[in-house]
Write a protein that holds these residues in place. Structure first.
Motif, mmCIF file in Angstrom:
data_model
loop_
_atom_site.group_PDB
_atom_site.id
_atom_site.type_symbol
_atom_site.label_atom_id
_atom_site.label_comp_id
_atom_site.label_asym_id
_atom_site.label_seq_id
_atom_site.Cartn_x
_atom_site.Cartn_y
_atom_site.Cartn_z
ATOM 1 N N MET A 1 0.852 -1.176 0.000
ATOM 2 C CA MET A 1 0.000 0.000 0.000
ATOM 3 C C MET A 1 0.894 1.234 0.000
ATOM 4 N N ALA A 2 0.671 2.102 -0.918
ATOM 5 C CA ALA A 2 1.462 3.324 -1.040
ATOM 6 C C ALA A 2 0.684 4.503 -0.461
ATOM 7 N N TYR A 3 1.432 5.435 0.113
ATOM 8 C CA TYR A 3 0.837 6.666 0.627
ATOM 9 C C TYR A 3 1.356 7.846 -0.169
ATOM 10 N N HIS A 4 0.472 8.788 -0.418
ATOM 11 C CA HIS A 4 0.855 10.068 -0.995
ATOM 12 C C HIS A 4 0.606 11.093 0.098
ATOM 13 N N GLU A 5 1.668 11.492 0.787
ATOM 14 C CA GLU A 5 1.556 12.448 1.890
ATOM 15 C C GLU A 5 1.504 13.866 1.338
ATOM 16 N N VAL A 6 0.572 14.652 1.823
ATOM 17 C CA VAL A 6 0.476 16.059 1.437
ATOM 18 C C VAL A 6 0.496 16.914 2.701
ATOM 19 N N PRO A 7 0.961 18.175 2.601
ATOM 20 C CA PRO A 7 1.188 18.972 3.813
ATOM 21 C C PRO A 7 -0.019 19.722 4.372
ATOM 22 N N ASP A 8 -1.040 19.986 3.533
ATOM 23 C CA ASP A 8 -2.135 20.823 4.020
ATOM 24 C C ASP A 8 -3.413 20.548 3.228
ATOM 25 N N PRO A 9 -4.552 21.056 3.704
ATOM 26 C CA PRO A 9 -5.822 20.800 3.013
ATOM 27 C C PRO A 9 -5.856 21.227 1.535
ATOM 28 N N PRO A 10 -5.317 22.404 1.159
ATOM 29 C CA PRO A 10 -5.340 22.734 -0.273
ATOM 30 C C PRO A 10 -4.568 21.719 -1.133
ATOM 31 N N ALA A 11 -3.446 21.233 -0.629
ATOM 32 C CA ALA A 11 -2.674 20.226 -1.367
ATOM 33 C C ALA A 11 -3.437 18.900 -1.420
ATOM 34 N N PHE A 12 -4.170 18.579 -0.352
ATOM 35 C CA PHE A 12 -4.990 17.365 -0.318
ATOM 36 C C PHE A 12 -6.085 17.451 -1.390
ATOM 37 N N ILE A 13 -6.761 18.587 -1.443
ATOM 38 C CA ILE A 13 -7.826 18.785 -2.430
ATOM 39 C C ILE A 13 -7.253 18.710 -3.847
ATOM 40 N N ALA A 14 -6.106 19.334 -4.064
ATOM 41 C CA ALA A 14 -5.475 19.305 -5.391
ATOM 42 C C ALA A 14 -5.089 17.876 -5.780
ATOM 43 N N ALA A 15 -4.577 17.095 -4.829
ATOM 44 C CA ALA A 15 -4.191 15.714 -5.112
ATOM 45 C C ALA A 15 -5.411 14.872 -5.471
ATOM 46 N N LEU A 16 -6.541 15.096 -4.771
ATOM 47 C CA LEU A 16 -7.761 14.344 -5.091
ATOM 48 C C LEU A 16 -8.286 14.729 -6.465
ATOM 49 N N ARG A 17 -8.253 16.005 -6.784
ATOM 50 C CA ARG A 17 -8.703 16.446 -8.113
ATOM 51 C C ARG A 17 -7.829 15.846 -9.206
ATOM 52 N N ALA A 18 -6.523 15.805 -8.982
ATOM 53 C CA ALA A 18 -5.602 15.247 -9.980
ATOM 54 C C ALA A 18 -5.871 13.764 -10.217
ATOM 55 N N ARG A 19 -6.356 13.074 -9.189
ATOM 56 C CA ARG A 19 -6.647 11.648 -9.300
ATOM 57 C C ARG A 19 -8.099 11.379 -9.686
ATOM 58 N N GLY A 20 -8.906 12.421 -9.763
ATOM 59 C CA GLY A 20 -10.306 12.244 -10.123
ATOM 60 C C GLY A 20 -11.155 11.669 -8.999
ATOM 61 N N LEU A 21 -10.751 11.897 -7.747
ATOM 62 C CA LEU A 21 -11.486 11.376 -6.588
ATOM 63 C C LEU A 21 -12.458 12.429 -6.066
ATOM 64 N N ASP A 22 -13.596 11.966 -5.539
ATOM 65 C CA ASP A 22 -14.600 12.907 -5.045
ATOM 66 C C ASP A 22 -15.076 12.606 -3.631
ATOM 67 N N ARG A 23 -14.357 11.713 -2.920
ATOM 68 C CA ARG A 23 -14.740 11.350 -1.550
ATOM 69 C C ARG A 23 -13.513 11.432 -0.651
ATOM 70 N N ALA A 24 -13.744 11.870 0.580
ATOM 71 C CA ALA A 24 -12.662 11.964 1.556
ATOM 72 C C ALA A 24 -13.165 11.539 2.925
ATOM 73 N N VAL A 25 -12.249 11.048 3.733
ATOM 74 C CA VAL A 25 -12.543 10.722 5.127
ATOM 75 C C VAL A 25 -11.834 11.753 5.992
ATOM 76 N N LEU A 26 -12.570 12.316 6.929
ATOM 77 C CA LEU A 26 -12.015 13.226 7.924
ATOM 78 C C LEU A 26 -11.992 12.463 9.241
ATOM 79 N N ALA A 27 -10.822 11.942 9.577
ATOM 80 C CA ALA A 27 -10.656 11.190 10.825
ATOM 81 C C ALA A 27 -10.148 12.162 11.885
#
Length: 93
Positions: free
Chosen positions: A1-27
């Motif tokens: 299992m690979a992780y793509h670590e991002v530093p902040d919420p804007p980078a997280f949103i950008a990474a999801l958009r780049a991958r075409g993902l539309d769901r997130a978990v807020l733990a």
């Protein structure tokens, strides 16, 4: 299992958009516990949040670990970006 670590919420949103993902978990974790800081032993009240999203195309998990932010603000930021948000408690007790 690979992780793509991002530093902040804007980078997280950008990474999801780049991958075409539309769901997130807020733990979230808000309780007295051992703080995860590896440089010291600290038992205190923590306010930790982890944003997670799984990409089934390559099995990668996009992850953003945050300390001390407001959960409602994070949720609103993710929803404003058009993401479906699932919240999960990570409290031990």
């Amino acid at each position: 299992m690979a992780y793509h670590e991002v530093p902040d919420p804007p980078a997280f949103i950008a990474a999801l958009r780049a991958r075409g993902l539309d769901r997130a978990v807020l733990a979230w974790q808000q309780e007295y516990t051992q703080h995860p800081d590896p440089t010291s032993v600290r038992y205190e009240r923590v306010c930790l949040h982890t944003l997670l999203a799984y990409d089934p195309a390559d099995g990668c998990i996009v992850r953003c670990t945050l300390d001390g932010l407001d959960r409602a603000t994070l949720r609103a930021e993710l929803r404003a970006a058009g993401l479906a948000v699932e919240e999960r408690s990570r409290n031990i007790v």
